[in-house]
Scaffold this motif. Structure first.
Motif, PDB file in Angstrom:
ATOM      1  N   ILE A 172      13.955  13.888 -11.175  1.00  0.00           N
ATOM      2  CA  ILE A 172      12.882  13.197 -10.586  1.00  0.00           C
ATOM      3  C   ILE A 172      12.880  11.824 -11.292  1.00  0.00           C
ATOM      4  O   ILE A 172      12.571  10.781 -10.414  1.00  0.00           O
ATOM      5  N   GLY A 173      13.453  11.539 -12.354  1.00  0.00           N
ATOM      6  CA  GLY A 173      13.627  10.461 -12.852  1.00  0.00           C
ATOM      7  C   GLY A 173      14.722   9.730 -12.310  1.00  0.00           C
ATOM      8  O   GLY A 173      14.054   8.379 -12.070  1.00  0.00           O
ATOM      9  N   GLY A 174      15.581  10.123 -11.651  1.00  0.00           N
ATOM     10  CA  GLY A 174      16.669   9.215 -11.067  1.00  0.00           C
ATOM     11  C   GLY A 174      16.115   9.115  -9.825  1.00  0.00           C
ATOM     12  O   GLY A 174      16.345   7.813  -9.226  1.00  0.00           O
ATOM     13  N   ALA A 175      15.372   9.819  -9.054  1.00  0.00           N
ATOM     14  CA  ALA A 175      14.889   9.516  -7.697  1.00  0.00           C
ATOM     15  C   ALA A 175      13.877   8.307  -7.860  1.00  0.00           C
ATOM     16  O   ALA A 175      13.706   7.554  -6.996  1.00  0.00           O
ATOM     17  N   LEU A 176      13.209   8.567  -8.844  1.00  0.00           N
ATOM     18  CA  LEU A 176      12.175   7.541  -8.940  1.00  0.00           C
ATOM     19  C   LEU A 176      12.698   6.199  -9.117  1.00  0.00           C
ATOM     20  O   LEU A 176      12.087   5.134  -8.863  1.00  0.00           O
ATOM     21  N   LYS A 177      13.705   6.152 -10.090  1.00  0.00           N
ATOM     22  CA  LYS A 177      14.243   4.976 -10.364  1.00  0.00           C
ATOM     23  C   LYS A 177      14.787   4.092  -9.064  1.00  0.00           C
ATOM     24  O   LYS A 177      14.797   3.058  -8.936  1.00  0.00           O
ATOM     25  N   ASN A 178      15.532   5.191  -8.140  1.00  0.00           N
ATOM     26  CA  ASN A 178      15.914   4.697  -6.927  1.00  0.00           C
ATOM     27  C   ASN A 178      14.806   3.877  -6.115  1.00  0.00           C
ATOM     28  O   ASN A 178      15.057   3.135  -5.595  1.00  0.00           O
ATOM     29  N   ILE A 179      13.541   4.774  -6.043  1.00  0.00           N
ATOM     30  CA  ILE A 179      12.647   4.245  -5.295  1.00  0.00           C
ATOM     31  C   ILE A 179      12.093   2.857  -6.012  1.00  0.00           C
ATOM     32  O   ILE A 179      11.686   1.683  -5.135  1.00  0.00           O
ATOM     33  N   LEU A 180      12.011   2.614  -7.174  1.00  0.00           N
ATOM     34  CA  LEU A 180      11.781   1.429  -7.915  1.00  0.00           C
ATOM     35  C   LEU A 180      12.592   0.261  -7.680  1.00  0.00           C
ATOM     36  O   LEU A 180      12.222  -0.759  -7.678  1.00  0.00           O
ATOM     37  N   ARG A 181      13.988   0.587  -7.538  1.00  0.00           N
ATOM     38  CA  ARG A 181      15.047  -0.540  -7.681  1.00  0.00           C
ATOM     39  C   ARG A 181      16.042  -0.525  -6.364  1.00  0.00           C
ATOM     40  O   ARG A 181      16.658  -1.575  -6.243  1.00  0.00           O
TER      41      ARG A 181
ATOM     42  N   GLY B 212       1.041  12.208 -12.452  1.00  0.00           N
ATOM     43  CA  GLY B 212       0.302  10.874 -13.209  1.00  0.00           C
ATOM     44  C   GLY B 212       1.260   9.783 -13.644  1.00  0.00           C
ATOM     45  O   GLY B 212       1.210   8.773 -13.070  1.00  0.00           O
ATOM     46  N   LYS B 213       2.319  10.437 -14.045  1.00  0.00           N
ATOM     47  CA  LYS B 213       3.462   9.335 -14.628  1.00  0.00           C
ATOM     48  C   LYS B 213       4.126   8.856 -13.432  1.00  0.00           C
ATOM     49  O   LYS B 213       4.540   7.495 -13.436  1.00  0.00           O
ATOM     50  N   ILE B 214       4.406   9.638 -12.233  1.00  0.00           N
ATOM     51  CA  ILE B 214       4.993   8.991 -11.204  1.00  0.00           C
ATOM     52  C   ILE B 214       3.995   7.993 -10.266  1.00  0.00           C
ATOM     53  O   ILE B 214       4.571   6.885 -10.142  1.00  0.00           O
ATOM     54  N   ALA B 215       2.648   8.296 -10.305  1.00  0.00           N
ATOM     55  CA  ALA B 215       1.977   7.433  -9.763  1.00  0.00           C
ATOM     56  C   ALA B 215       1.671   6.184 -10.729  1.00  0.00           C
ATOM     57  O   ALA B 215       1.662   4.727  -9.822  1.00  0.00           O
ATOM     58  N   ALA B 216       1.519   6.124 -11.982  1.00  0.00           N
ATOM     59  CA  ALA B 216       1.733   5.038 -12.673  1.00  0.00           C
ATOM     60  C   ALA B 216       3.007   4.220 -12.512  1.00  0.00           C
ATOM     61  O   ALA B 216       2.685   2.735 -12.606  1.00  0.00           O
TER      62      ALA B 216
ATOM     63  N   LYS C  57       0.915  -1.186   0.033  1.00  0.00           N
ATOM     64  CA  LYS C  57       0.090  -0.072  -0.023  1.00  0.00           C
ATOM     65  C   LYS C  57       0.713   1.169  -0.047  1.00  0.00           C
ATOM     66  O   LYS C  57       1.640   1.237   0.994  1.00  0.00           O
ATOM     67  N   CYS C  58       0.769   2.022  -1.050  1.00  0.00           N
ATOM     68  CA  CYS C  58       1.724   3.217  -1.273  1.00  0.00           C
ATOM     69  C   CYS C  58       1.011   4.416  -1.310  1.00  0.00           C
ATOM     70  O   CYS C  58      -0.006   4.465  -1.780  1.00  0.00           O
ATOM     71  N   LEU C  59       1.439   5.482  -0.595  1.00  0.00           N
ATOM     72  CA  LEU C  59       0.879   6.718  -0.878  1.00  0.00           C
ATOM     73  C   LEU C  59       1.799   7.766  -1.370  1.00  0.00           C
ATOM     74  O   LEU C  59       3.200   7.781  -0.861  1.00  0.00           O
ATOM     75  N   PHE C  60       1.660   8.536  -2.498  1.00  0.00           N
ATOM     76  CA  PHE C  60       2.447   9.532  -3.075  1.00  0.00           C
ATOM     77  C   PHE C  60       2.002  10.870  -2.573  1.00  0.00           C
ATOM     78  O   PHE C  60       0.712  11.287  -3.196  1.00  0.00           O
ATOM     79  N   ALA C  61       2.585  11.686  -2.007  1.00  0.00           N
ATOM     80  CA  ALA C  61       2.390  13.089  -1.760  1.00  0.00           C
ATOM     81  C   ALA C  61       3.290  13.933  -2.112  1.00  0.00           C
ATOM     82  O   ALA C  61       4.518  13.565  -2.310  1.00  0.00           O
ATOM     83  N   TYR C  62       2.948  14.935  -2.653  1.00  0.00           N
ATOM     84  CA  TYR C  62       3.923  15.941  -3.250  1.00  0.00           C
ATOM     85  C   TYR C  62       3.364  17.539  -2.860  1.00  0.00           C
ATOM     86  O   TYR C  62       2.134  17.916  -2.541  1.00  0.00           O
ATOM     87  N   ASN C  63       4.280  18.264  -2.850  1.00  0.00           N
ATOM     88  CA  ASN C  63       4.107  19.898  -2.661  1.00  0.00           C
ATOM     89  C   ASN C  63       4.137  20.412  -4.200  1.00  0.00           C
ATOM     90  O   ASN C  63       5.142  20.346  -4.907  1.00  0.00           O
ATOM     91  N   PRO C  64       2.959  20.910  -4.612  1.00  0.00           N
ATOM     92  CA  PRO C  64       2.958  21.139  -5.880  1.00  0.00           C
ATOM     93  C   PRO C  64       3.499  22.422  -6.346  1.00  0.00           C
ATOM     94  O   PRO C  64       3.661  22.506  -7.538  1.00  0.00           O
ATOM     95  N   ILE C  65       4.133  23.336  -5.386  1.00  0.00           N
ATOM     96  CA  ILE C  65       4.792  24.493  -5.796  1.00  0.00           C
ATOM     97  C   ILE C  65       6.121  24.115  -5.696  1.00  0.00           C
ATOM     98  O   ILE C  65       7.179  25.397  -6.082  1.00  0.00           O
ATOM     99  N   SER C  66       6.870  23.250  -5.250  1.00  0.00           N
ATOM    100  CA  SER C  66       8.096  22.917  -4.794  1.00  0.00           C
ATOM    101  C   SER C  66       9.003  22.481  -6.326  1.00  0.00           C
ATOM    102  O   SER C  66       8.498  21.914  -7.016  1.00  0.00           O
ATOM    103  N   GLY C  67       9.865  23.194  -6.360  1.00  0.00           N
ATOM    104  CA  GLY C  67      10.665  22.998  -7.624  1.00  0.00           C
ATOM    105  C   GLY C  67      10.050  23.425  -9.034  1.00  0.00           C
ATOM    106  O   GLY C  67      10.338  22.760 -10.079  1.00  0.00           O
TER     107      GLY C  67
ATOM    108  N   VAL D 294      -1.659   2.523  -5.149  1.00  0.00           N
ATOM    109  CA  VAL D 294      -1.284   3.755  -4.810  1.00  0.00           C
ATOM    110  C   VAL D 294      -2.167   4.652  -4.796  1.00  0.00           C
ATOM    111  O   VAL D 294      -3.066   5.137  -5.759  1.00  0.00           O
ATOM    112  N   SER D 295      -2.273   5.755  -3.824  1.00  0.00           N
ATOM    113  CA  SER D 295      -3.108   6.792  -3.644  1.00  0.00           C
ATOM    114  C   SER D 295      -2.255   7.792  -3.880  1.00  0.00           C
ATOM    115  O   SER D 295      -1.007   8.120  -3.531  1.00  0.00           O
ATOM    116  N   VAL D 296      -2.775   9.257  -4.115  1.00  0.00           N
ATOM    117  CA  VAL D 296      -2.222  10.435  -4.616  1.00  0.00           C
ATOM    118  C   VAL D 296      -2.839  11.555  -3.908  1.00  0.00           C
ATOM    119  O   VAL D 296      -3.996  11.602  -3.527  1.00  0.00           O
ATOM    120  N   ARG D 297      -1.836  12.420  -3.126  1.00  0.00           N
ATOM    121  CA  ARG D 297      -2.294  13.290  -2.583  1.00  0.00           C
ATOM    122  C   ARG D 297      -1.468  14.568  -2.673  1.00  0.00           C
ATOM    123  O   ARG D 297      -0.064  14.705  -2.725  1.00  0.00           O
TER     124      ARG D 297
END
Length: 308
Positions: free
Chosen positions: A107-116, A23-27, A4-14, A36-39
């Motif tokens: 973002i791409g590199g950090a996401l790969k780290n989370i996945l692998r 959407g792509k990150i959650a997918a 069970k995964c929750l993806f949360a993000y600050n929409p103004i950061s970066g 996966v839930s998104v907030r």
């Protein structure tokens, strides 16, 4: 593995990078972990509440934001049971926590780290009743990260900090510091105190030998010595160069200097005047004296696999 995964993000950061790719990150997360839930946050401090609510409900909390966002997450879950593992996507101005942990700052590199990657247990500093991940500091140069306006940081990045230093943070005043830990103590007139759990501060490797899971923090007290008949301008300039040495020379070299007190340990107190403001992970923290205890291997975060 279904988690069970929750993806949360600050929409103004970066500059909104995570929001544009949410959407792509959650997918991608869904492909790897299942549910996966998104907030998206809508107010300052909301990530703290989201992290607290995630305990016991989610196995993994993936979040995007800067060092301040990370501080919110840590303060939300540090005192709770059944804490989820953390996956971090750094989208802030400096991203010192990512630098210290070896997490890619794209973002791409950090996401790969989370996945692998693999989960590892990391330390957290408990400073009075707050929790700090990588640095607690006070004195000259330490206020720019929280006093620089968000609009300037979004537009100009780290240059906004430099502008804030030039505008408001070049005046250095000595203040009395009393350090104590067990049978070791030090009294000094200081211009800066830095307590570090990570390697990077202000994007510089101030503490390159720092380890995030050894149960200890590194302390530097930069002393101030007024000189007889010295002008205020000359004193502030001299103190500025002394403070800058923290970033250019680092903990190991400065710890051998006679103008610096250094310490490494897991529990200590730093007494300062009540009006002394601390910087906690780049955000405005408490004022006055602090009691520090390093909570060894207190949170779990996905990090790159060693050797890869």
């Amino acid at each position: 593995m279904v988690m069970k995964c929750l993806f949360a993000y600050n929409p103004i950061s970066g500059k909104g990078k995570a929001a544009k790719r949410a959407g792509k990150i959650a997918a991608k997360l869904s492909e790897r972990f299942g549910e996966v839930s998104v907030r998206a946050t809508t107010r300052a401090g909301e990530l703290k509440d989201i992290a607290a609510e995630a305990c016991g409900k989610y196995d993994l909390l993936v979040f995007a934001g800067g060092d301040g966002s990370f501080n919110e997450v840590v303060n939300g879950l540090a005192e709770r049971e059944n804490r989820p593992a953390l996956g971090y996507i750094p989208t802030g101005t400096v991203n010192d926590i990512a630098r210290s942990a070896g997490i890619p700052r794209s973002i791409g590199g950090a996401l790969k780290n989370i996945l692998r990657g693999e989960p590892r247990e990391l330390d957290v500093m408990k400073v009075n009743d707050s929790f700090v991940m990588y640095v607690a500091c006070c004195g000259g140069l330490t206020g720019c990260s929280y006093s620089a306006p968000q609009s300037g940081k979004r537009a100009f990045g780290k240059m906004a900090y430099a502008a804030e230093i030039i505008k408001n943070d070049l005046v250095f005043d000595e203040y009395e510091v009393e350090f104590s830990s067990g049978d070791k103590s030090e009294d000094a007139s200081a211009i800066m105190v830095m307590i570090m759990n990570g390697r990077s501060v202000a994007s510089m490797r101030v503490n390159p030998g720092g380890v995030l899971d050894d149960g200890e923090a590194e302390v530097l007290v930069i002393k101030g010595y007024p000189r007889e008949n010295e002008s205020e301008h000359s004193k502030h300039r001299r103190y500025l160069f002394s403070a800058l040495k923290v970033f250019t020379r680092g903990y190991k070299r400065l710890s051998k200097s006679g103008n610096v007190f250094s310490y490494k340990g897991g529990e200590f107190e730093v007494r300062v005047p009540d009006n002394t403001v601390w910087n906690f992970d780049g955000e405005k923290g408490e004022s006055g004296s602090v009691s520090v205890r390093v909570l060894n291997k207190h949170i779990k975060m996905i990090l790159p696999i060693s050797g890869k």
